[in-house]
Design a protein around this motif. Structure first.
Motif, short mmCIF file in Angstrom:
data_model
loop_
_atom_site.label_atom_id
_atom_site.label_comp_id
_atom_site.label_asym_id
_atom_site.label_seq_id
_atom_site.Cartn_x
_atom_site.Cartn_y
_atom_site.Cartn_z
N MET A 1 12.16 55.34 72.48
CA MET A 1 11.99 56.73 72.94
C MET A 1 13.15 57.54 73.21
SD MET A 1 9.43 58.04 76.02
CE MET A 1 8.31 56.66 75.81
N PHE A 2 13.19 58.83 72.64
CA PHE A 2 14.54 59.52 72.81
C PHE A 2 14.16 61.09 73.20
CE2 PHE A 2 17.24 56.73 70.37
CZ PHE A 2 16.15 56.19 69.64
N ILE A 3 15.01 61.64 74.06
CA ILE A 3 14.56 62.91 74.69
C ILE A 3 15.72 63.96 74.49
CG2 ILE A 3 13.95 64.50 76.68
CD1 ILE A 3 13.22 61.54 78.09
N ARG A 4 15.81 64.93 73.79
CA ARG A 4 16.57 66.09 73.81
C ARG A 4 16.44 67.25 74.78
NH1 ARG A 4 21.49 68.05 73.35
NH2 ARG A 4 21.91 69.33 71.71
N SER A 5 17.40 67.30 75.70
CA SER A 5 17.25 68.41 76.49
C SER A 5 18.18 69.43 76.04
CB SER A 5 17.36 68.01 78.06
OG SER A 5 18.66 67.88 78.13
N GLU A 6 18.48 70.67 76.80
CA GLU A 6 19.23 71.49 76.57
C GLU A 6 20.74 71.02 76.17
OE1 GLU A 6 21.16 75.85 78.15
OE2 GLU A 6 19.42 75.06 79.12
N ARG A 7 21.41 70.38 76.96
CA ARG A 7 22.63 69.88 76.65
C ARG A 7 22.71 68.60 76.81
NH1 ARG A 7 25.35 71.97 82.06
NH2 ARG A 7 23.26 71.15 82.87
N LEU A 8 21.80 67.80 76.86
CA LEU A 8 21.66 66.35 76.84
C LEU A 8 21.09 65.54 75.98
CD1 LEU A 8 21.73 65.86 80.79
CD2 LEU A 8 23.98 66.02 79.17
N PHE A 9 21.25 64.29 75.73
CA PHE A 9 20.52 63.23 74.72
C PHE A 9 20.05 61.95 75.36
CE2 PHE A 9 19.76 60.49 71.30
CZ PHE A 9 18.64 60.75 70.54
N LEU A 10 18.99 61.62 75.86
CA LEU A 10 18.71 60.52 76.55
C LEU A 10 18.14 59.59 75.52
CD1 LEU A 10 18.55 63.10 78.79
CD2 LEU A 10 17.08 61.56 79.97
N ARG A 11 18.71 58.42 75.58
CA ARG A 11 18.02 57.43 74.58
C ARG A 11 17.95 56.02 75.20
NH1 ARG A 11 22.37 54.23 73.30
NH2 ARG A 11 24.42 54.85 73.49
N PRO A 12 17.38 54.87 74.72
CA PRO A 12 17.43 53.81 75.34
C PRO A 12 18.72 53.17 75.09
CG PRO A 12 15.73 54.02 73.58
CD PRO A 12 16.70 55.02 73.43
N ALA A 13 19.16 52.11 75.97
CA ALA A 13 20.29 51.48 75.97
C ALA A 13 20.23 50.36 74.80
CB ALA A 13 20.44 50.65 77.31
N TRP A 14 21.58 50.01 74.24
CA TRP A 14 21.42 49.29 73.01
C TRP A 14 22.73 48.16 73.68
CZ3 TRP A 14 22.16 53.93 70.08
CH2 TRP A 14 20.48 54.45 69.86
N PRO A 15 22.46 46.89 73.20
CA PRO A 15 23.50 45.80 73.61
C PRO A 15 25.04 46.33 73.32
CG PRO A 15 21.74 44.77 72.63
CD PRO A 15 21.52 46.14 72.35
N GLU A 16 25.23 47.08 72.35
CA GLU A 16 26.42 47.42 72.23
C GLU A 16 27.09 48.49 73.15
OE1 GLU A 16 23.97 49.16 68.96
OE2 GLU A 16 24.00 47.65 69.91
N GLU A 105 18.83 68.15 85.02
CA GLU A 105 18.50 68.09 83.63
C GLU A 105 18.06 66.95 83.27
OE1 GLU A 105 20.28 69.65 79.29
OE2 GLU A 105 21.23 70.31 80.89
N ALA A 106 18.79 66.02 83.52
CA ALA A 106 18.29 64.35 82.95
C ALA A 106 17.06 64.00 83.60
CB ALA A 106 19.36 63.40 83.13
N ALA A 107 17.05 64.16 85.01
CA ALA A 107 15.88 63.83 85.50
C ALA A 107 14.68 64.65 85.30
CB ALA A 107 15.88 63.86 87.22
N ARG A 108 14.68 65.92 84.95
CA ARG A 108 13.59 66.64 84.55
C ARG A 108 13.19 66.24 83.27
NH1 ARG A 108 15.55 71.74 85.14
NH2 ARG A 108 14.45 71.96 87.19
N ALA A 109 13.90 65.78 82.44
CA ALA A 109 13.69 65.39 81.02
C ALA A 109 12.83 63.88 81.33
CB ALA A 109 14.80 65.11 80.26
N VAL A 110 13.26 63.23 82.10
CA VAL A 110 12.57 61.86 82.30
C VAL A 110 11.24 62.28 83.28
CG1 VAL A 110 12.45 59.74 84.03
CG2 VAL A 110 14.57 60.40 82.43
#
Length: 194
Positions: A1-16, A105-110
């Motif tokens: 799952m991915f979220i785009r807010s006004e200034r941020l992009f929230l995404r899952p963590a990947w091993p790398e 902003e990040a918490a609002r997206a979550v």
């Protein structure tokens, strides 16, 4: 799952992501305000975090800041299952990015994802000596419950008093006046991709 807010992009963590994540959180001033992160925060802790199996009902996201050089990791935000079974909001932002509204902003997206997943009541807390997090929670529409709880801080290696908050994600949309986790008229546009 991915979220785009006004200034941020929230995404899952990947091993790398482990090294960049480690660089962002490896700061005693950040970790001391978190319940579950140990101090010192070792590379092994970052590797473990990015290798966890995702839990659909309780997602967590790396908070990234897109820019000309790509999207840099500046924090993390998500929903976890609390010990009493409640859904709990958690977040942190790297110190160099404090004071810019990224945590809000990040918490609002979550919270928008939590609502879509069917969560109704969300809890959050902050340690008594971290009032800045309380300001973020109030901006998001959380209200103090009046309860102060002892809570273990892995980063401090001791139990610390925390202030407990809650919000309702349902209700305002039904017209019954319940908090919707968006801070009232302080809404920001949210774009989602799943």
């Amino acid at each position: 799952m991915f979220i785009r807010s006004e200034r941020l992009f929230l995404r899952p963590a990947w091993p790398e992501d482990w090294a960049e994540l480690h660089g962002a959180i490896d700061d005693a001033a950040v970790v001391r305000n978190l319940a579950r992160a140990p101090w010192p925060y070792r590379p092994e802790d970052a590797r473990s975090f990015v290798s966890r199996e995702p839990v659909t009902r309780y997602p967590d996201f790396l908070v990234t800041l897109p820019g000309a050089e790509g999207a840099r990791i500046i924090g993390c935000a998500g929903i976890v299952a609390a010990e009493d079974g409640a859904a709990e909001l958690g977040y942190w932002i790297a110190r160099e990015h404090w004071g810019r509204g990224y945590a809000t902003e990040a918490a609002r997206a979550v919270l928008s994802v939590a609502r879509a997943l069917g969560h109704d009541r969300i809890e959050a807390s902050h340690f008594l000596d971290n009032p800045a997090s309380g300001r973020v929670l109030r901006k998001l529409g959380f209200a103090p419950t009046g309860e102060h709880r002892p809570r273990r801080s892995e980063g401090r290696g001791t139990v610390v008093t925390s202030v407990v908050y809650h919000t309702r994600l349902r209700g305002a949309e039904n017209g019954d006046g319940g908090g919707d986790g968006t801070g009232g008229g302080d809404r920001e546009p949210m774009r989602h991709a799943a």
